[in-house]
Design a protein around this motif. Structure first.
Motif, PDB file in Angstrom:
ATOM      1  N   VAL A 115       0.856  -1.178   0.000  1.00 45.96           N
ATOM      2  CA  VAL A 115       0.000   0.000   0.000  1.00 45.96           C
ATOM      3  C   VAL A 115       0.892   1.228   0.000  1.00 45.96           C
ATOM      4  N   LYS A 116       0.544   2.201  -0.814  1.00 45.78           N
ATOM      5  CA  LYS A 116       1.242   3.483  -0.854  1.00 45.78           C
ATOM      6  C   LYS A 116       0.202   4.573  -0.690  1.00 45.78           C
ATOM      7  N   PHE A 117       0.504   5.541   0.156  1.00 46.44           N
ATOM      8  CA  PHE A 117      -0.391   6.670   0.338  1.00 46.44           C
ATOM      9  C   PHE A 117       0.056   7.792  -0.585  1.00 46.44           C
ATOM     10  N   VAL A 118      -0.876   8.342  -1.319  1.00 45.60           N
ATOM     11  CA  VAL A 118      -0.597   9.448  -2.220  1.00 45.60           C
ATOM     12  C   VAL A 118      -1.449  10.630  -1.773  1.00 45.60           C
ATOM     13  N   ASP A 119      -0.799  11.721  -1.434  1.00 46.83           N
ATOM     14  CA  ASP A 119      -1.497  12.912  -0.963  1.00 46.83           C
ATOM     15  C   ASP A 119      -1.391  13.984  -2.046  1.00 46.83           C
ATOM     16  N   TRP A 120      -2.493  14.232  -2.713  1.00 51.83           N
ATOM     17  CA  TRP A 120      -2.510  15.208  -3.802  1.00 51.83           C
ATOM     18  C   TRP A 120      -2.889  16.602  -3.305  1.00 51.83           C
ATOM     19  N   GLN A 121      -3.083  16.775  -2.022  1.00 54.48           N
ATOM     20  CA  GLN A 121      -3.570  18.030  -1.470  1.00 54.48           C
ATOM     21  C   GLN A 121      -2.647  19.207  -1.789  1.00 54.48           C
ATOM     22  N   LEU A 122      -1.364  19.017  -1.659  1.00 55.01           N
ATOM     23  CA  LEU A 122      -0.415  20.114  -1.854  1.00 55.01           C
ATOM     24  C   LEU A 122       0.481  19.881  -3.069  1.00 55.01           C
ATOM     25  N   THR A 173       9.622  20.830   1.726  1.00 56.37           N
ATOM     26  CA  THR A 173       8.368  21.483   2.123  1.00 56.37           C
ATOM     27  C   THR A 173       7.375  20.454   2.646  1.00 56.37           C
ATOM     28  N   ASP A 174       7.309  19.293   2.010  1.00 54.57           N
ATOM     29  CA  ASP A 174       6.413  18.233   2.477  1.00 54.57           C
ATOM     30  C   ASP A 174       6.888  17.658   3.805  1.00 54.57           C
ATOM     31  N   ILE A 175       8.188  17.474   3.936  1.00 52.39           N
ATOM     32  CA  ILE A 175       8.742  16.949   5.185  1.00 52.39           C
ATOM     33  C   ILE A 175       8.467  17.935   6.321  1.00 52.39           C
ATOM     34  N   ALA A 176       8.686  19.212   6.071  1.00 56.10           N
ATOM     35  CA  ALA A 176       8.464  20.237   7.093  1.00 56.10           C
ATOM     36  C   ALA A 176       7.004  20.274   7.513  1.00 56.10           C
TER      37      ALA A 176
END
Length: 147
Positions: A13-20, A28-31
């Protein structure tokens, strides 16, 4: 996203976050995740390990795609961007945590008439847990040498 095997069982399973979604440094995502989704104790325990694991995993994936990480995103650039961009986590925490950690009964009504507005509605807006989490973000930004 899920990878289903021949036996119709979930293999991965991989989570994909398209929000940002945007063209930006991965920092930026890590922060955003590190400072809005973790508390001070967890960051104390895992901040450096998480960054190391992130870069090792990124290196492995870039290599699997036939590229050299040293050519496209060397470790020194990653570390420089941590120093330069990680304070974004402070900004995102200030914007996000009061909303996420507020108590419903403490949240002001936003449909009041201007003449009925009373600034005292903001006096207790931040929950104690929010105050502690934000204080922890500030302390960590200083202790990690980010601000």
């Amino acid at each position: 996203m899920a990878l289903i095997g021949c036996d119709d069982k979930v293999v991965d399973v991989k989570f994909v976050d398209w929000q940002l979604v945007r063209l930006a440094s991965p920092i930026t995502d890590i922060a955003y995740m590190m400072f809005s989704s973790t508390d001070e104790q967890l960051r104390s325990d895992c901040y450096t390990k998480s960054l190391d694991l992130y870069y090792q995993t990124l290196d492995k994936n870039i290599t699997m795609m036939g590229c050299k990480t040293d050519d496209c995103y060397p470790l020194n650039v990653f570390k420089d961007q941590i120093k330069a961009i990680m304070p974004f986590g402070l900004i995102s925490s200030i914007m996000l945590l009061p909303t996420v950690l507020s108590n419903k009964e403490d949240t002001p009504e936003m449909d009041i008439k201007p003449e009925d507005f009373d600034e005292s509605i903001y006096d207790n807006l931040l929950s104690n847990i929010c105050k502690e989490r934000l204080n922890g973000v500030f302390r960590d930004m200083v202790s990690f040498g980010l601000i």
